[in-house]
Every structure is written in structure tokens, then in C-alpha cells.
Design an enzyme around this catalytic site. Sequence first.
Site, PDB file in Angstrom:
ATOM      1  N   SER A 142       1.144  65.584  35.471  1.00  0.00           N
ATOM      2  CA  SER A 142       1.090  64.157  35.133  1.00  0.00           C
ATOM      3  C   SER A 142       0.425  63.432  36.280  1.00  0.00           C
ATOM      4  O   SER A 142       0.440  63.903  37.429  1.00  0.00           O
ATOM      5  CB  SER A 142       2.502  63.604  34.916  1.00  0.00           C
ATOM      6  OG  SER A 142       2.505  62.195  34.833  1.00  0.00           O
ATOM      7  N   TYR A 155      11.358  61.521  36.627  1.00  0.00           N
ATOM      8  CA  TYR A 155      10.127  62.106  36.093  1.00  0.00           C
ATOM      9  C   TYR A 155       9.123  62.393  37.208  1.00  0.00           C
ATOM     10  O   TYR A 155       8.536  63.478  37.264  1.00  0.00           O
ATOM     11  CB  TYR A 155       9.520  61.157  35.057  1.00  0.00           C
ATOM     12  CG  TYR A 155       8.372  61.752  34.270  1.00  0.00           C
ATOM     13  CD1 TYR A 155       8.624  62.610  33.206  1.00  0.00           C
ATOM     14  CD2 TYR A 155       7.059  61.446  34.580  1.00  0.00           C
ATOM     15  CE1 TYR A 155       7.581  63.160  32.477  1.00  0.00           C
ATOM     16  CE2 TYR A 155       6.002  61.984  33.853  1.00  0.00           C
ATOM     17  CZ  TYR A 155       6.274  62.844  32.800  1.00  0.00           C
ATOM     18  OH  TYR A 155       5.236  63.388  32.087  1.00  0.00           O
TER      19      TYR A 155
END
Length: 299
Positions: A142, A155
Amino acid sequence: MTGRGRRVLVTGASSGIGRATAHRLATEGARLVLVSRSEGVLDEVARECTARGASETLVLPTDVGDHEAVEATFAAAFAAYGGLDGVVHAAGVAAYGRFHDVPPEVFEGVLRTNLVGTANVARAAVRLFEERRGGSLVLLGSVLGKMSTPWMSPYATSKWGVAGLARALQIEARSLPGVEVSLVSPGGVDTPIYDLAATWVGHHGNPPPPVTTPEKVAQACVAALDRARRDKDVGFGNPVMVAGFRLLPGVFDALVTPLMARMGLDGRDTPPTAGNVLEPVPEGEAVRGRWPHVWGQVR
């Protein structure tokens, strides 16, 4: 191996990028192993893939955070197909909230799926590929594996770990003939992960603009199976955000919280929820989310 008959295991195959990747591989006639926690949705995905041209589909419900379950899944895939040519690991969950507000079990749940799950899948894949002297592993990172924002510490922590693990595996794979490891790092993507996420910030999340499609990321994942990439960014805003984080940290830190409040949260009042972090939420799973303002449409 490329094209028809390629044997590929896809995790997170019931929703978002994983589901889009399964669809794309199906159009090439791949033999697919579909993995997620949602068995009923996986059965639906298997039908979708068959309709798109998949040579064969195998549904194996699995929690990637459970290493014994992952080992059993790879053993079942090997028994069914005699091996695997590729693995795309797209399973992931998210949680929003100030670090000290997110319950420990939710923080740890995100790490269990995203980071420990990546390690479990990578371990099983690399061992198999080493034994078979070939195979391609694609891991989903990501843009938040290269920078941080407020209210997404679980996250970001997990994806920084995934990025570090991917680089270590890439270096080790240099001494493993035929074994390739790629990292694909999307920015904002129109998938249901934001609505399925846990939240303790009073709102659900929005994908940060510019938002792309899961099909665009799936295209990058399948391309990485064919030709390994050290780190493939998907989203033309990624380099700008990462450059600001690294080169102008003072400016970045001053701007990121108001920008996140304006564009990274949806504004609808939402009570605290663990979302799909601890248990799957099958009714919320789909290829796309509810964000039509996308760039780089690929279907």
C-alpha cells in the site's frame, strides 16, 4: 508459466482487489484456487470465474492469519492441481481511530490478517516454489507502507511490515532458481474495504484521491506474475504523497490531519465497530465500493 492452464492461488478472493484479480485470471483460462474467510461468497466468485473462462476453480475457505490453516490450504491446492505457478496475496482488513482508542484486539487483528497473514502465505508459497524450482508470489502492499496518516495506525503498521518482508524475500529469492517475489502498492482504490473496516473515529473511511479501480490493481498483479516487479505503484498520486512525507515532513505533518478529516473520512456518523477485522462480513463483499470518482478505469 503464463496464460491458459496457469495454476494461481488468490487470497482475499471474495472482495475488492482479490476478486478482481481472480476475474482477470479467469479470462486467461487459469486454474484458480480461491481463498478467503467467506465460503458462500467464494462459491459465487467461483461461478463468476467459470463464466469468464477459468479452466477450473477450487474454493478453500481460509483465515490467512492461521498458519496451520494456510499450510492445509496449500496442501489441498497441491493435491488438486499438482502444484502452483503463482500466488497473489490480496487479503487485507483496516481499522480507523486514534491509536489509543482502537481496542488492542482490533489492532492485533489487523496485524494478524495483513502482516502475519502475509508471512503465512509467503512462507507456504516460497517453500512450494523452492521445491518445484519455480513460481511467482505477488504481495499487496500500500502507499501506507511508505508513509503514515492519522487514524490508520493499525493498517499503516501492517503495510510497513509487509513492505519490509517483501524486500527481504526478494533478496533471498535471488538464490532460489525460478522463484520471484513482487510487491504491488496501490493508493486509493474503489473497494468495499473502507465500509468494512473497523472504526473508532466516528466515521467510515474514504479512499484517498486520486482513486483508481480494483481492476487496475488486478492488472498490475497479473502483470507481476508474468514479470516480477520490486515495487509497482498503482495510483499516480502515490509518488507525490510519499515525496511529501519523506522530503517535507514538517509541511506534511501540518497538512495531513486536516486533509484526512476532509477527504479521508466519509462524514457519516458511525458508532464504534470492529467491522470485518475479527469476523468476515460477507454481505458487504463485492468487487467495487461506492466511490465513482475514479481514474484509470480498467474493466
